[in-house]
Motif scaffolding. Structure first.
Motif, PDB file in Angstrom:
ATOM      1  N   HIS A   1       0.855  -1.182   0.000  1.00 35.42           N
ATOM      2  CA  HIS A   1       0.000   0.000   0.000  1.00 35.42           C
ATOM      3  C   HIS A   1       0.895   1.237   0.000  1.00 35.42           C
ATOM      4  O   HIS A   1       1.946   1.237   0.644  1.00 35.42           O
ATOM      5  CB  HIS A   1      -0.931   0.008   1.219  1.00 35.42           C
ATOM      6  CG  HIS A   1      -2.059   0.983   1.118  1.00 35.42           C
ATOM      7  ND1 HIS A   1      -1.896   2.326   1.355  1.00 35.42           N
ATOM      8  CD2 HIS A   1      -3.377   0.819   0.805  1.00 35.42           C
ATOM      9  CE1 HIS A   1      -3.051   2.951   1.199  1.00 35.42           C
ATOM     10  NE2 HIS A   1      -3.967   2.060   0.849  1.00 35.42           N
TER      11      HIS A   1
ATOM     12  N   TRP B   1     -16.856   0.636   3.623  1.00 36.27           N
ATOM     13  CA  TRP B   1     -15.449   0.283   3.497  1.00 36.27           C
ATOM     14  C   TRP B   1     -14.976  -0.444   4.755  1.00 36.27           C
ATOM     15  O   TRP B   1     -15.469  -0.232   5.854  1.00 36.27           O
ATOM     16  CB  TRP B   1     -14.603   1.535   3.262  1.00 36.27           C
ATOM     17  CG  TRP B   1     -14.717   2.556   4.359  1.00 36.27           C
ATOM     18  CD1 TRP B   1     -13.957   2.663   5.483  1.00 36.27           C
ATOM     19  CD2 TRP B   1     -15.687   3.612   4.463  1.00 36.27           C
ATOM     20  NE1 TRP B   1     -14.366   3.705   6.271  1.00 36.27           N
ATOM     21  CE2 TRP B   1     -15.426   4.309   5.665  1.00 36.27           C
ATOM     22  CE3 TRP B   1     -16.739   4.030   3.643  1.00 36.27           C
ATOM     23  CZ2 TRP B   1     -16.184   5.398   6.053  1.00 36.27           C
ATOM     24  CZ3 TRP B   1     -17.483   5.116   4.055  1.00 36.27           C
ATOM     25  CH2 TRP B   1     -17.209   5.779   5.239  1.00 36.27           C
TER      26      TRP B   1
ATOM     27  N   SER C   1     -11.537  -0.728   5.708  1.00 40.01           N
ATOM     28  CA  SER C   1     -10.215  -0.336   6.204  1.00 40.01           C
ATOM     29  C   SER C   1     -10.333   0.305   7.576  1.00 40.01           C
ATOM     30  O   SER C   1     -11.330   0.948   7.910  1.00 40.01           O
ATOM     31  CB  SER C   1      -9.557   0.635   5.225  1.00 40.01           C
ATOM     32  OG  SER C   1     -10.313   1.834   5.126  1.00 40.01           O
TER      33      SER C   1
ATOM     34  N   ASP D   1      -7.813   2.606   9.673  1.00 41.95           N
ATOM     35  CA  ASP D   1      -6.521   3.295   9.631  1.00 41.95           C
ATOM     36  C   ASP D   1      -6.128   3.850  10.999  1.00 41.95           C
ATOM     37  O   ASP D   1      -6.101   5.073  11.210  1.00 41.95           O
ATOM     38  CB  ASP D   1      -6.573   4.423   8.594  1.00 41.95           C
ATOM     39  CG  ASP D   1      -6.870   3.900   7.206  1.00 41.95           C
ATOM     40  OD1 ASP D   1      -6.446   2.776   6.913  1.00 41.95           O
ATOM     41  OD2 ASP D   1      -7.518   4.616   6.424  1.00 41.95           O
TER      42      ASP D   1
END
Length: 446
Positions: free
Chosen positions: A194, A334, A336, A338
């Motif tokens: 990433h 989503w 993800s 973070d």
């Protein structure tokens, strides 16, 4: 000399001294090999019997024998972060079983984190023990990180991925990275899974090379490689480069202006943090994410992740939820997450995140304290590693680590602890003093 300039103690004056030869270059060479293995694209990883294997994991499993040998020979002095890392890994094993109810799941989750975190930490502790060891490691890895940094910059400027398409063509494995343009540039990624991982890892090298005491091409190429992290077009990486470089500049001022000290810096930071928390509706974290993110959408997402993530942690404080999906509104489609520290608590409970954070903070205190007793060129290097780890840890408030980036972070903690730990005292061989004539005064030993 102007009275405002700090007087450097006599025992800390002087430039960089050439290191003396050590008994073996093997430990540093092994550490360098591990760093290079972290730079291999994930397309070359394999799955064997349901176990995801990468080159660095295989190497660390073999390297566990070296770590065990050093432990049995008592070559390492115990430090509190050692215990914190052990407790964190042990809790991950327990939490994995408690959240899944499956021994196989606990073996998979606990085993992978034992290698990526625990073995990476102790391998770094065993191989990098002195400032000289770290300088030698930096010289050995400079070509590799400069090439990777150059690829990141070339991908961003050329708006085309270079390294991973080649890896995909060779292995037949797909490239998992989405094509994303920010500020007119492609988010460079090189061999990392990433762009944000590419950026934050490369940025972590900048303070270390700037304060390494190295000269010539290793320092020049290392600093350039660290700066290339900005081409990941990640706000965390850009902050890492800017804040890391700024703290190095501040350290330069502390050596020259008496009233400029790190204690003053910490006081200002604490006052600023408390003031923002008391006067801002979004708090320090929300304000930081809002104004430090390059993308307003991702900034809003991170604030939502924090709010709903904290609620999930409050519902599962001890053992977390493992790798199950976390509760959030349906419109947050989503997946993800973070925030490394928060997701550590979400997956494995608050104790695991506490132990990991404690290991990081104690390591920083150790290395800063140790730097006060060393010659100036070594003290600078120790402060450089402290700046690198502190900025990296701060950046993890908007980054989740996995694979090679996770291993490098724990290597960085291990190196910091080793440099912050006083060396083992070896027993001195007793030598009988020469007999003195009767008429002489007895010698007074100082």
């Amino acid at each position: 000399m102007d009275a405002t300039y700090r007087q450097v103690p006599a025992h800390r004056r002087g430039g960089f001294a050439m290191p003396q030869r050590t008994a073996s270059a093997l430990p540093v060479t092994l550490a360098a090999v591990l760093v290079y293995l972290l730079l291999i694209p994930q397309q070359f990883n394999i799955t064997l019997g349901g176990i995801y294997l990468s080159a660095f994991r295989v190497f660390l499993l073999g390297g566990s024998l070296y770590v065990l040998s050093n432990a049995l020979q008592k070559n390492l002095r115990f430090a509190w972060p050692d215990l914190m890392v052990i407790l964190a890994v042990a809790w991950i094993w327990l939490a994995s079983y408690m959240s899944s109810g499956s021994v196989l799941t606990a073996l998979e989750m606990g085993g992978s984190h034992t290698v990526d975190m625990g073995l990476a930490y102790f391998f770094a502790r065993a191989t990098i023990r002195t400032p000289t060891d770290l300088r030698r490691l930096l010289v050995l890895i400079t070509p590799g990180i400069f090439i990777i940094g150059s690829v990141i910059a070339a991908e961003a400027l050329g708006r085309a991925y270079i390294l991973q398409p080649i890896a995909s063509a060779l292995t037949g494995q797909p490239m998992p990275i989405n094509y994303e343009i920010r500020m007119g540039l492609l988010r460079g990624t090189a061999s990392f899974p990433h762009p944000i991982l590419a950026g934050i890892v490369m940025a972590s090298f900048l303070p270390i090379f700037l304060m390494s005491g190295l000269r010539g091409w290793p320092k020049i190429l290392g600093v350039i490689a660290g700066g290339f992290g900005v081409f990941s077009m990640s706000s965390a990486a850009m902050l890492g480069v800017v804040v890391g470089g700024g703290l190095v500049a501040y350290d330069w001022l502390t050596e020259r202006i008496a009233n400029v000290t790190w204690r003053l810096f910490m006081i200002i930071v604490i006052v600023l943090y408390v003031s923002v928390e008391l006067t801002s509706n979004s708090g320090f974290y929300g304000l930081l994410i809002k104004y430090a993110s390059l993308n307003t959408g991702s900034a809003y997402n991170r604030i939502l992740i924090w709010d709903f993530g904290v609620e999930n942690v409050a519902q599962h404080p001890w053992f977390g939820i493992g790798y199950a999906d976390w509760d959030r509104p349906k419109w947050m489609h989503w997946g993800s997450f973070d925030h490394f520290w928060l997701i550590s608590a979400l997956r494995f409970g608050i104790p695991s995140a506490f132990f990991l954070l404690a290991a990081t903070l104690i390591a920083l205190v150790m290395v800063v304290t140790r730097s006060r007793d060393l010659p100036l060129h070594d003290a600078r290097l120790l402060r450089g590693i402290a700046i690198s780890l502190a900025v990296f840890a701060l950046g993890l408030n908007s980054v989740t680590l996995w694979m090679g980036a996770l291993v490098w972070f724990f290597m960085l903690i291990g190196i910091t602890v080793s440099l912050g730990t006083p060396p083992l005292r070896r027993m001195r061989v007793y030598q009988r003093p020469a007999r003195q004539p009767q008429a002489q005064e007895p010698l007074v030993q100082s």
